[in-house]
Design a protein around this motif. Structure first.
Motif, PDB file in Angstrom:
ATOM      1  N   VAL A 118       2.678   9.379   5.370  1.00 60.59           N
ATOM      2  CA  VAL A 118       3.018   9.176   4.013  1.00 60.59           C
ATOM      3  C   VAL A 118       4.052   9.883   3.454  1.00 60.59           C
ATOM      4  CG1 VAL A 118       0.313   9.241   3.789  1.00 60.59           C
ATOM      5  CG2 VAL A 118       1.508  11.423   3.117  1.00 60.59           C
ATOM      6  N   THR A 141       0.636  -1.217   0.314  1.00 62.68           N
ATOM      7  CA  THR A 141       0.061  -0.210  -0.156  1.00 62.68           C
ATOM      8  C   THR A 141       0.955   1.332  -0.086  1.00 62.68           C
ATOM      9  OG1 THR A 141      -1.742   1.175   1.269  1.00 62.68           O
ATOM     10  CG2 THR A 141      -0.130   0.123   2.580  1.00 62.68           C
ATOM     11  N   SER A 142       0.324   2.438  -0.041  1.00 62.32           N
ATOM     12  CA  SER A 142       0.907   3.672  -0.051  1.00 62.32           C
ATOM     13  C   SER A 142       1.098   4.107   1.137  1.00 62.32           C
ATOM     14  CB  SER A 142       0.235   4.785  -0.962  1.00 62.32           C
ATOM     15  OG  SER A 142       0.135   4.222  -2.464  1.00 62.32           O
ATOM     16  N   PHE A 143       0.340   3.664   2.195  1.00 62.39           N
ATOM     17  CA  PHE A 143       0.072   4.373   3.573  1.00 62.39           C
ATOM     18  C   PHE A 143       0.817   3.669   4.493  1.00 62.39           C
ATOM     19  CE2 PHE A 143      -3.948   4.695   1.175  1.00 62.39           C
ATOM     20  CZ  PHE A 143      -3.933   5.948   1.057  1.00 62.39           C
ATOM     21  N   SER A 169      -0.272  10.216  -2.072  1.00 58.09           N
ATOM     22  CA  SER A 169      -0.664   9.590  -0.776  1.00 58.09           C
ATOM     23  C   SER A 169      -1.241  10.300   0.141  1.00 58.09           C
ATOM     24  CB  SER A 169       0.604   8.670  -0.091  1.00 58.09           C
ATOM     25  OG  SER A 169       1.003   7.711  -0.752  1.00 58.09           O
ATOM     26  N   TRP A 222      -5.137  10.152   1.460  1.00 53.44           N
ATOM     27  CA  TRP A 222      -5.684  10.306   2.942  1.00 53.44           C
ATOM     28  C   TRP A 222      -6.433  11.469   3.344  1.00 53.44           C
ATOM     29  CZ3 TRP A 222      -5.562  13.720   7.006  1.00 53.44           C
ATOM     30  CH2 TRP A 222      -5.285  13.247   8.465  1.00 53.44           C
TER      31      TRP A 222
END
Length: 211
Positions: free
Chosen positions: A194, A87-89, A199, A203
């Motif tokens: 992030v 994921t990006s988080f 990202s 968010w």
């Protein structure tokens, strides 16, 4: 050469381009075979039951059923499956929720491609691959509190980032310098966990009202 059959991997991500890139990357490795792809968490259980993957490479932020829910539902039926988050988080809450749902590891999408390959193989072998940034988040969880709330100005900057505005445009809109915008963004990135504007924008869309 090893005579161990290739590890079977199911890809779960709502972006077709990401799935295509991951499929090409993983299938190029002799120890990995991509056996299916899902664009939404709601498809994961059925596909896993049909394709019998060793590893499910799971995105978290998807329309419909998110990755945490999909992980929980999948493992309730196929506990032998290894779920590896990609994921990006890297914020603490997402990491904690994913691992609590049963994910065995947690990688970030800006990782080196070979680190993703190594992570998949490690997960298939019952390892627990963690991005170093995620590991730091977990290590500091017991010594620091939750991320401090964003200031009103930081929220303003983040909302404009989510609208696709560049730093210079944000500065003009808010009446501040481009340098000040960069400072605010640096603070925002650290607080929400992030690494990049994309990202941060995702968010903001999920966590800030009127974004």
């Amino acid at each position: 050469m090893t005579d161990v059959p290739p590890y079977r991997v199911l890809l779960v991500d709502d972006h077709a381009l990401v799935r295509a890139g991951l499929s090409a990357l993983l299938d190029a490795h002799p120890q990995i075979q991509v056996v299916g792809e899902a664009s939404d968490g709601s498809q994961v259980v059925e596909l896993a039951l049909n394709s019998d993957p060793d590893v499910v490479l799971m995105d978290l932020s998807m329309p419909g059923t998110d990755g945490v829910t999909a992980t929980r539902e999948l493992l309730s039926l196929r506990p032998q499956t290894q779920v590896l988050v990609l994921t990006s988080f890297s914020d603490r809450d997402r990491v904690r929720d994913a691992l609590a749902a049963g994910a065995i590891g947690y990688l970030l999408k800006d990782s080196d491609p070979q680190d993703v390959v190594a992570g998949v193989i490690a997960a298939a072998r019952r390892g627990s691959p963690l991005d170093p940034r995620v590991a730091r988040t977990l290590l500091t969880e017991g010594t620091v509190g939750p991320p401090p709330p964003l200031s009103p100005r930081e929220r303003d900057v983040l909302r404009l980032v989510a609208k696709g505005m560049a730093n210079k445009q944000i500065g003009r809109a808010l009446g501040i310098s481009e340098r000040t915008v960069k400072v605010h963004l640096g603070n925002v990135f650290r607080r929400i966990g992030v690494q990049d504007r994309t990202s941060a924008a995702l968010w903001a869309k999920e966590n800030l009202p009127d974004t």
